[in-house]
Design an enzyme around this catalytic site. Sequence first.
Site: not given
Length: 525
Positions: A229, A253, A258, A276
Amino acid sequence: MKVLVSDSLAEDGIKRLKSALDVDVITNLSPEELIVKIKDYDALVIRSGTKVTADVIKAADRLKVIGRAGVGIDNVDVEAATKKGIIVLNTPGGNTISAAEHTIAMMLALARNIPQANAALHKGEWNRKKYTGVEFFNKTLGIVGLGRVGAEVATRMKSFGMQIIAYDPFVTEERAKQMGLKLADLQTVLREGDFITVHTPLTNETRNLIDDDEFNIMKPSVRIVNCARGGIINEAALARAVAEGKIAGAAVDVFTKEPPTGNPLLEQEKIITTPHLGASTTEAQVNVAVAVADQILTIANGGLPTNAINMPAISPETLAVMGPYMKLAEKMGSLAGQLVGSGFDGLELTYGVTIAEKDIRPVTISAIMGLLGCLLGGVSVNFVNAQRTLKEMGIKLLEGKTDATNGYSNTITLKLTKKGEMTVVQGTVSGNKETRIVQLNQYHTYIPTEGDMVIAVIEDKPNIIGPCCVVLGEGNINIGSMHVGRIAEGKPQLMVLSVDQMASEDIMKKLVSVPGVTSAKMVEL
Ligand code: NAD
Ligand code: MLT
């Protein structure tokens, strides 16, 4: 049930939901649009894109369940949902392997500079020296968070010949030994790791778990990965550490925001990134979509989900055994609540030893649900918020067990106190799973836990029961069954009449005024 799917979900899950429920798939809603839309739905299915804030929950008057296709529920205000009695569930496990494989892909890409070399070659650059990498073999991998994903990463990375050390305050030495790795404190993992990967949830404890101070103790050759996260590793500190050469590189990632517009992590060649993608495989998306759909269908059919995160998990096996006790406890709570009314200040539940050995949490919650549901309205109190509501009301809950059987092999005794006065209800489940109230205050009974009943205390004298029945008869209330019991001759008796419909207040007033009737209450179970 009307279901809103507000993030993209694999077709297999949507088909499953549509087979039984009314489903709308509306993605990319703005927060304002979601607040307007959510009013019409009983279930909301999301991935990580939709932010289910306190404002969304406030507007969600019909909402019963929020289903997260995935693991992380940091995009849901679980506190607000719980308060409102909304189940929040997720689908752990469905994307574990994909997340672990993506982590390893990122680690390999980082070790061998694959994204940078690929981009350079696409631009016509042939530079073998610049993109020299490092091996995994004989290196130390530090894992922070040894849950599902962390454990799968560990298992796979051992095959590369890496030594693995892990930090997870909730994992035992025994479990680590079984996995063939060593546990260490966070500082040791950060100091000794040649590669470090984080796999914790994002919580108040893990936010900025790795910040400037932590980068200062790492090896300058360390490569760090975050496929868990955004925010577990402080983004600004990570960008600084790479820019200042405190560490060799990073693979990321997941981001605090986001899509990550203006994020400093996107500005450096030594930080490789993916949007992600940890769970973005065909297999994982089908797994989580089907798992979330199945749990919502279970709820729609009156069952309990397997992965609710704001109510106790109940396995089908536990439910098969404890289901009748849950039903009994709910009815006992409701009976006590209707007899005592509001203003009680203590609740005690005592379980016979045969039940006490099992998982009694769902039974206790059921009793509270029955008790508060009959007073606050069945809609506002449910399995999710019952315990919390009781606590917020300042009511003390005591749970205990007893050897005393009262002649039954298993009993639940509920005691409700109001200003020092105690009301006692005891119930049992028979061999064929029938539920019965076997004691009401000092009276032994054997009354069913369903239907409408008149519960009265009368004097132990002739010609009281008859006139009571006349009052009900004149009010057109049919009596289905009757139970009369006394403690001793000449002492007050308990009379329970099962009736086919609720008697009006008027009829109840007439009943109480029959000579010899001390009290009479209509209850609905
Ligand atoms: P999990 O619950 O199985 O494991 C989390 C582990 O973190 C647990 O073992 C827990 O004990 C540990 N932990 C909690 N607090 C900690 C702390 N303060 N310090 C150290 N350890 C701590 O979860 P999981 O399924 O393994 O998922 C791990 C993370 O990966 C989650 O954040 C999840 O959202 C994320 N995830 C991301 C993707 C992706 O697409 N990138 C996919 C799946 C999971
Ligand atoms: C998860 O928490 O399950 C992953 O981040 C994947 C996703 O968000 O879909």
